[in-house]
Write a protein that holds these residues in place. Structure first.
Motif, mmCIF file in Angstrom:
data_model
loop_
_atom_site.group_PDB
_atom_site.id
_atom_site.type_symbol
_atom_site.label_atom_id
_atom_site.label_comp_id
_atom_site.label_asym_id
_atom_site.label_seq_id
_atom_site.Cartn_x
_atom_site.Cartn_y
_atom_site.Cartn_z
ATOM 1 N N TYR A 79 -16.945 79.862 -160.346
ATOM 2 C CA TYR A 79 -18.332 79.889 -161.023
ATOM 3 C C TYR A 79 -19.205 80.522 -161.700
ATOM 4 O O TYR A 79 -19.340 81.360 -161.078
ATOM 5 N N LYS A 80 -19.401 79.529 -162.410
ATOM 6 C CA LYS A 80 -20.633 80.326 -163.650
ATOM 7 C C LYS A 80 -21.954 79.730 -163.640
ATOM 8 O O LYS A 80 -22.375 78.443 -162.956
ATOM 9 N N ASP A 81 -23.165 80.624 -164.017
ATOM 10 C CA ASP A 81 -24.790 80.036 -162.964
ATOM 11 C C ASP A 81 -24.555 79.815 -161.674
ATOM 12 O O ASP A 81 -25.743 79.101 -162.080
ATOM 13 N N SER A 82 -24.009 80.892 -161.243
ATOM 14 C CA SER A 82 -24.526 80.837 -160.136
ATOM 15 C C SER A 82 -24.472 81.778 -159.270
ATOM 16 O O SER A 82 -23.969 83.029 -159.570
ATOM 17 N N ILE A 351 -32.391 76.713 -145.494
ATOM 18 C CA ILE A 351 -32.469 77.866 -145.135
ATOM 19 C C ILE A 351 -32.898 78.544 -146.375
ATOM 20 O O ILE A 351 -34.501 79.330 -145.859
ATOM 21 N N PRO A 352 -32.657 78.403 -147.410
ATOM 22 C CA PRO A 352 -33.615 79.125 -148.914
ATOM 23 C C PRO A 352 -34.873 78.523 -148.654
ATOM 24 O O PRO A 352 -36.038 78.942 -149.093
ATOM 25 N N ARG A 353 -35.036 77.146 -148.639
ATOM 26 C CA ARG A 353 -36.179 76.708 -148.989
ATOM 27 C C ARG A 353 -37.229 77.040 -146.955
ATOM 28 O O ARG A 353 -38.911 76.944 -147.080
ATOM 29 N N GLN A 354 -36.636 77.182 -146.379
ATOM 30 C CA GLN A 354 -37.486 78.296 -144.958
ATOM 31 C C GLN A 354 -37.707 79.460 -145.771
ATOM 32 O O GLN A 354 -38.442 80.072 -144.713
ATOM 33 N N LEU A 355 -36.654 80.432 -146.324
ATOM 34 C CA LEU A 355 -37.555 81.978 -146.702
ATOM 35 C C LEU A 355 -39.134 81.029 -147.690
ATOM 36 O O LEU A 355 -40.071 82.063 -147.874
ATOM 37 N N ASN A 356 -39.057 79.954 -148.356
ATOM 38 C CA ASN A 356 -39.842 79.915 -148.800
ATOM 39 C C ASN A 356 -41.092 79.457 -148.048
ATOM 40 O O ASN A 356 -42.515 80.721 -148.422
ATOM 41 N N GLU A 357 -40.946 79.212 -146.851
ATOM 42 C CA GLU A 357 -42.261 78.971 -145.999
ATOM 43 C C GLU A 357 -42.787 80.548 -145.960
ATOM 44 O O GLU A 357 -43.399 80.838 -144.802
ATOM 45 N N ALA A 358 -41.451 81.373 -145.349
ATOM 46 C CA ALA A 358 -41.554 82.461 -144.399
ATOM 47 C C ALA A 358 -42.245 83.411 -145.695
ATOM 48 O O ALA A 358 -43.132 83.969 -145.109
ATOM 49 N N VAL A 405 -22.607 78.368 -152.011
ATOM 50 C CA VAL A 405 -22.537 78.972 -154.369
ATOM 51 C C VAL A 405 -23.951 78.556 -153.830
ATOM 52 O O VAL A 405 -23.743 77.016 -154.671
ATOM 53 N N LEU A 406 -24.795 78.878 -154.530
ATOM 54 C CA LEU A 406 -26.052 78.489 -155.079
ATOM 55 C C LEU A 406 -25.832 78.186 -157.084
ATOM 56 O O LEU A 406 -25.262 79.363 -157.170
ATOM 57 N N ASN A 407 -26.594 77.083 -157.168
ATOM 58 C CA ASN A 407 -26.786 76.711 -158.370
ATOM 59 C C ASN A 407 -28.163 78.047 -159.131
ATOM 60 O O ASN A 407 -28.839 77.388 -158.408
ATOM 61 N N ASN A 438 -30.941 70.663 -153.900
ATOM 62 C CA ASN A 438 -29.873 70.502 -154.587
ATOM 63 C C ASN A 438 -29.543 71.815 -155.061
ATOM 64 O O ASN A 438 -28.416 71.568 -155.970
ATOM 65 N N MET A 439 -29.965 72.729 -154.551
ATOM 66 C CA MET A 439 -29.998 74.434 -155.306
ATOM 67 C C MET A 439 -27.877 74.182 -154.719
ATOM 68 O O MET A 439 -27.955 75.680 -155.359
ATOM 69 N N ASN A 440 -28.004 74.333 -153.756
ATOM 70 C CA ASN A 440 -26.326 74.567 -153.618
ATOM 71 C C ASN A 440 -25.494 73.458 -153.838
ATOM 72 O O ASN A 440 -25.199 72.020 -153.667
#
Ligand code: GUN
Ligand code: ZN
Length: 467
Positions: A79-82, A351-358, A405-407, A438-440
């Protein structure tokens, strides 16, 4: 009797090796409690070596590749850029509420009556439960979530449908029958406290430790159980806690709920005390929300080593209370904390979007949360909250190979924005703040790539991958 496990032992049996190569971030300690720079590993070009679903090694690619002659481009995914992370852990979510996520709102108790209870009443129908379970798993895996602590509902059908789908992906999942014998419609209510306890224990015997499945004793919350039902639920939990059975409920989520508990249980000092009195507060107890806490309640959760599920998007959506992560992590009596989407109160499965709210919830209390802290909460912190930190939540030898694997370039704008970042945690913070669903790119469950954003068949069951 099943064996007494504090964690799930791993014994690779000499199967085929596979590898994943790319930039890795993983956590080994709690940055709320110790110097945050010592809490993680970051390897720019890492090789994760996997055998029989277990991680054998995670090290710099160039320094170890020669030790694995069996690994080459045919069996290493590059995986590149990830950024490669442990699979995310959702510490509190209602799969049965997937059909009603985004229902136009009200405060918690009205919202439950208007939308939640009618929806949950439908799960006696196994075909309906099967359909929702299928949709739910695809949402989780698409977001990189590999373990979730999940509410089913009253009926055995809702538990069976969930675990059956989990077995198809070989995910490590937690659920159980929900105890609820008062203050809700007859269509959803348990017939009696005794009958609900019998049903829960028989489901426990059917599912707990079957493959990677974990059973939970789940009283919905104190207002929807009689005292007898809480007592019976506490007894089941105590009988099976050393086998790894979890207790999962809601606590101190909203102002109206807290006042109602005071009315229903005037003899107890606090909401937490109600659960404690019935044997429900112990080391495998997970308390969703825990927003409106008194100091004595934090002390109780700390002493018992319970976990809290911080559900920020749900708290904002229902608008009735907010969790204070820094208060929970007070160094004098820290409490284990993970992140929950709380779908359908929460407004997405990521879950990453929950981190935004947290982050924003914490900023309202004038204290920030760095990406080191938040990605810890999303992975290793979640595993600690569930007492599974020796099994999942980290990329480390001996751990189960559950991986997201996050993009780093999920959209044109985020790709452009990334050029102005310096460190990997700057990049992760940009992702959590700006990226959407779409980040994963890919999700591995016990070493198998069950989701791949770029594959024609995005989702694959293990049986299909083994063909
Ligand atoms: N408290 C009791 N039941 C529920 C539920 O379904 N969702 C949320 N957010 N809180 C609850
Ligand atoms: Zn909930």
């Amino acid at each position: 009797m099943k064996e007494n496990r504090d964690y799930f032992p791993v014994n690779p049996t000499g199967g085929k090796l596979t590898g994943i190569r790319g930039e890795v971030v993983t956590f080994i300690a709690d940055p709320f409690l110790v110097n945050s720079e010592s809490c993680y590993r970051h390897i720019e070009d890492a090789l994760i070596v996997i055998q029989d679903g277990i991680i054998l090694e995670v090290e710099d690619y160039k320094s170890i590749i020669s030790e694995y002659p069996a690994l080459d481009e045919s069996n290493i995914d590059v995986y590149k850029d990830s950024v490669i992370l442990p699979g995310f852990i959702d510490c509190h979510v209602h799969y049965v509420q997937s059909p009603m996520i985004g229902s136009f709102g009200d405060t918690l108790l009205q919202w439950l009556n208007e939308y939640t209870f009618p929806t949950e009443s439908k799960y006696k129908d196994k075909a309906f439960a099967d359909e929702v379970a299928k949709v739910f798993f695809r949402q989780l895996l698409r977001q990189g979530t590999t373990t979730a602590n999940v509410f089913s509902t009253t009926f055995a059908t809702s538990v069976d449908a969930f675990f059956e789908e989990s077995e198809r992906y070989n995910t490590r999942m937690i659920t159980g029958k929900v105890f609820q014998d008062r203050n809700l419609p007859d269509s959803l209510k348990d017939e009696s406290a005794e009958e609900s306890a019998e049903l829960s224990e028989s489901l426990l015997n059917k599912w707990h430790n079957k493959g990677r499945q974990i059973y939970a004793v789940i009283p919905r919350f104190a207002p929807t159980s009689t005292e007898l039902q809480l007592k019976l639920a506490g007894e089941i939990y105590q009988r099976h806690i050393d086998e790894g059975v979890v207790m999962h409920t809601h606590l101190n989520e909203s102002i109206g709920e807290k006042a109602w508990v005071n009315e229903l249980y005037p003899q107890f000092d606090s909401y937490t005390d109600v659960y404690k009195n019935f044997g429900l507060i112990d080391k495998r107890s997970v308390l969703a929300h825990s927003c409106l806490m008194e100091e004595s309640e934090w002390q109780t959760l700390h002493m018992a080593q319970c976990g809290c599920a911080h559900c920020p998007s749900s708290n904002l959506f229902l608008g009735d209370g907010e969790f204070s992560v820094w208060e929970a992590k007070d160094a004098q009596r820290p409490v284990r904390v993970g992140i929950g989407t709380d779908v359908g109160g929460g407004t997405n499965f990521s879950i990453p979007r929950q981190l935004n709210e947290a982050y924003k919830v914490s900023m309202l209390k004038r204290k920030n949360i760095s990406a080191i802290h938040s990605f810890y909460l999303a992975t290793y912190g979640g595993a600690e909250a569930l007492h599974l930190e020796k099994t999942i939540g980290s990329l480390k030898a001996g751990y189960e190979a559950d991986i997201a694997v996050l993009n780093l370039k999920p959209s044109e704008f985020v790709e452009w924005r990334m050029q102005f970042t310096d460190s990997i945690f700057d990049k992760l913070f940009v992702l959590q703040t700006l990226a959407l669903d779409n980040m994963n790119r890919a999700t591995y469950v016990a070493g198998k790539k069950v989701y791949d954003q770029s594959r024609e068949q995005e989702f694959m069951y293990v049986s299909e991958l083994n063909k």
